[in-house]
Design a protein around this motif. Structure first.
Motif, short mmCIF file in Angstrom:
data_model
loop_
_atom_site.label_atom_id
_atom_site.label_comp_id
_atom_site.label_asym_id
_atom_site.label_seq_id
_atom_site.Cartn_x
_atom_site.Cartn_y
_atom_site.Cartn_z
N GLU A 91 -10.78 -1.10 5.89
CA GLU A 91 -11.19 -2.45 5.52
C GLU A 91 -10.43 -3.47 6.36
O GLU A 91 -9.53 -3.13 7.13
CB GLU A 91 -10.89 -2.70 4.04
CG GLU A 91 -9.41 -2.56 3.69
CD GLU A 91 -9.15 -2.58 2.20
OE1 GLU A 91 -9.52 -3.58 1.55
OE2 GLU A 91 -8.58 -1.59 1.69
N TYR A 104 -1.08 4.38 3.25
CA TYR A 104 -1.75 3.27 3.92
C TYR A 104 -1.22 3.17 5.35
O TYR A 104 -0.10 3.59 5.65
CB TYR A 104 -1.46 1.94 3.21
CG TYR A 104 -2.09 1.81 1.84
CD1 TYR A 104 -3.34 1.21 1.69
CD2 TYR A 104 -1.44 2.27 0.70
CE1 TYR A 104 -3.92 1.07 0.43
CE2 TYR A 104 -2.01 2.15 -0.55
CZ TYR A 104 -3.26 1.54 -0.68
OH TYR A 104 -3.83 1.41 -1.91
N THR A 138 -6.03 7.03 -1.12
CA THR A 138 -5.33 6.73 -2.37
C THR A 138 -5.74 7.61 -3.54
O THR A 138 -5.51 7.26 -4.69
CB THR A 138 -5.56 5.26 -2.75
OG1 THR A 138 -6.97 5.02 -2.90
CG2 THR A 138 -5.03 4.33 -1.66
N GLU A 164 -0.32 -6.65 -0.85
CA GLU A 164 -1.61 -6.13 -1.30
C GLU A 164 -1.47 -4.72 -1.86
O GLU A 164 -2.05 -4.39 -2.90
CB GLU A 164 -2.59 -6.14 -0.13
CG GLU A 164 -3.96 -5.57 -0.44
CD GLU A 164 -4.73 -6.39 -1.47
OE1 GLU A 164 -5.65 -5.82 -2.10
OE2 GLU A 164 -4.41 -7.59 -1.64
N ILE A 165 -0.68 -3.89 -1.21
CA ILE A 165 -0.48 -2.52 -1.69
C ILE A 165 0.20 -2.53 -3.05
O ILE A 165 -0.20 -1.81 -3.99
CB ILE A 165 0.35 -1.71 -0.67
CG1 ILE A 165 -0.45 -1.52 0.62
CG2 ILE A 165 0.74 -0.35 -1.25
CD1 ILE A 165 0.36 -0.91 1.75
N ARG A 166 1.23 -3.33 -3.20
CA ARG A 166 1.94 -3.39 -4.47
C ARG A 166 1.02 -3.89 -5.58
O ARG A 166 1.07 -3.42 -6.72
CB ARG A 166 3.17 -4.28 -4.34
CG ARG A 166 4.22 -3.75 -3.38
CD ARG A 166 5.45 -4.63 -3.38
NE ARG A 166 6.18 -4.51 -4.63
CZ ARG A 166 6.85 -5.50 -5.22
NH1 ARG A 166 6.86 -6.71 -4.66
NH2 ARG A 166 7.50 -5.30 -6.35
N HIS A 167 0.18 -4.86 -5.26
CA HIS A 167 -0.76 -5.38 -6.24
C HIS A 167 -1.72 -4.28 -6.72
O HIS A 167 -2.04 -4.19 -7.91
CB HIS A 167 -1.55 -6.54 -5.63
CG HIS A 167 -2.67 -7.05 -6.50
ND1 HIS A 167 -2.44 -7.79 -7.64
CD2 HIS A 167 -4.02 -6.90 -6.39
CE1 HIS A 167 -3.60 -8.09 -8.20
NE2 HIS A 167 -4.57 -7.56 -7.47
N ARG A 168 -2.15 -3.44 -5.80
CA ARG A 168 -3.10 -2.38 -6.15
C ARG A 168 -2.44 -1.25 -6.94
O ARG A 168 -3.14 -0.47 -7.58
CB ARG A 168 -3.72 -1.82 -4.87
CG ARG A 168 -4.60 -2.79 -4.11
CD ARG A 168 -5.21 -2.14 -2.88
NE ARG A 168 -5.98 -3.10 -2.09
CZ ARG A 168 -6.68 -2.79 -1.00
NH1 ARG A 168 -6.71 -1.53 -0.58
NH2 ARG A 168 -7.36 -3.72 -0.35
N HIS A 169 -1.13 -1.15 -6.87
CA HIS A 169 -0.46 -0.02 -7.51
C HIS A 169 0.56 -0.47 -8.56
O HIS A 169 1.61 0.14 -8.72
CB HIS A 169 0.21 0.85 -6.45
CG HIS A 169 -0.77 1.53 -5.54
ND1 HIS A 169 -1.32 2.77 -5.81
CD2 HIS A 169 -1.33 1.12 -4.37
CE1 HIS A 169 -2.16 3.09 -4.83
NE2 HIS A 169 -2.19 2.11 -3.97
N ARG A 206 -10.41 5.16 3.41
CA ARG A 206 -10.98 3.82 3.33
C ARG A 206 -10.49 2.97 4.50
O ARG A 206 -9.32 3.01 4.88
CB ARG A 206 -10.56 3.17 2.01
CG ARG A 206 -11.11 1.76 1.80
CD ARG A 206 -10.68 1.21 0.45
NE ARG A 206 -11.17 -0.14 0.23
CZ ARG A 206 -10.92 -0.85 -0.88
NH1 ARG A 206 -10.20 -0.30 -1.85
NH2 ARG A 206 -11.40 -2.07 -1.00
#
Length: 338
Positions: free
Chosen positions: A54, A105, A69, A137-142, A52
């Protein structure tokens, strides 16, 4: 016919000297014209990494972010170096290696790759803020858990600063060929953005000669020369060279590199950052090429939270011997990644 006077004899030499003096100006003018009309500064650029791709809108500007991911596990963030032609392709071997076994990432730092390349002074603070935004952002997604992060070269100093400001964000840090273990390790702290860095950058980045000067710097022969210094040999990665060349011929490509060349992107006294890190830290570096001054590595090598490995490579060991790099990194995570 009367003999020529002394003045008559000197006039041809004076005229020749004047013409010779104008040659550099003529060459400079020709190169400026060629840079403006003969070089394509809008070359197409494909993503450097699979998965991905973005753009995140952050306080540090638009940040290009790659992600793979599909696999579960603790996320790993990879951060490329900072130089005249930096971009996420620099960590491509590591990204591809770990993409199938855990969430991975990679970002383009401000001013590079697909991130915002606006005309501004690029500073360590800006780079650290970009890392903070991407990690959040990564922590929020995981699920909010801690992540592993691995940086290359000068970006190791930005990652160290980010980890000191938000240690709860990270499970471990990886430093691949980190800068700052030379004479700068114990340097006196000084804000270069206030002591000449911005002025030097403005002088480099004038509208008349900024783009032509950068075009000279990022010509293929020049880029090959510096990559060979990085590798310590002529056996460089041709894919990296090709991608760097394309990335360096995009709108705004010169703005961040001119901050780098002016010194504005170098934190002072990075030893204070490294020695203060409380987290598990893995460091690996080569011994070949022009970027292998690690005279102060002994200041951290004996610490219980540090592991220091050395390979017989240049400054991009993950391109030269990826199995050895990942073997050492996996052993470090097995011991400290609990």
């Amino acid at each position: 016919m009367p003999a020529p006077t002394r003045r008559d004899r000197s006039e041809p030499r004076t005229g020749l000297a004047a013409k010779l003096a104008l040659l550099p100006l003529g060459a400079a003018g020709a190169w400026i014209a060629y840079s403006r009309f003969g070089i394509d500064h809008r070359r197409p650029l494909h993503p450097a990494l699979p998965g991905r791709h973005e753009c995140l809108e952050t306080p540090a500007g638009g940040i290009g972010l790659y992600g793979s991911t599909a696999a579960p596990g603790v996320p790993l963030l990879l951060i490329h170096s900072v130089n005249a032609v930096a971009n996420a392709y620099e960590i491509r071997p590591l990204y591809r290696h770990y993409a199938g076994s855990r969430p991975v990432y990679a970002l383009d730092l401000p001013g590079f790759g697909f991130s915002e390349r606006s005309d501004r002074v690029y500073t360590p603070r800006l780079m650290t803020d970009a890392i903070h935004a991407v990690v959040a952002e990564i922590r929020h997604r995981h699920g909010g858990g801690r992540i592993d992060a691995l940086a290359l070269s000068l970006s190791c100093e930005y990652l160290a600063a980010a980890a000191l400001e938000a240690p709860g964000d990270y499970r471990s840090l990886g430093l691949l060929s980190p800068t700052g273990f030379d004479a700068r390790f114990v340097g006196r702290h000084r804000d270069r953005t206030r002591h000449g860095g911005a002025v030097a950058r403005a002088m480099l980045n004038t509208p008349l000669w900024g783009e032509p000067l950068f075009d000279l710097l990022v010509s293929r022969p020049s880029m090959r020369f510096f990559l060979e210094k990085t590798w310590g040999s002529s056996d460089i990665d041709e894919g990296l060279l090709a991608y760097d060349h394309a990335s360096a011929h995009r709108p705004g490509a010169r703005h961040a590199p001119f901050s780098f060349l002016s010194g504005a992107l170098f934190p002072d006294a990075p030893g204070h950052l490294y020695e203060a890190l409380p987290l598990p830290v893995w460091m690996i570096h080569g011994v070949r090429g022009d970027f292998v001054d690690y005279r102060y590595a002994g200041r951290v090598a004996g610490r219980p939270n540090w592991v220091v490995d050395v390979l017989p490579t240049g400054a991009f060991p993950h391109f030269e011997d990826l199995p050895a790099v990942t073997r050492h990194y996996d052993a470090f995570l097995a011991e400290f990644g609990g």
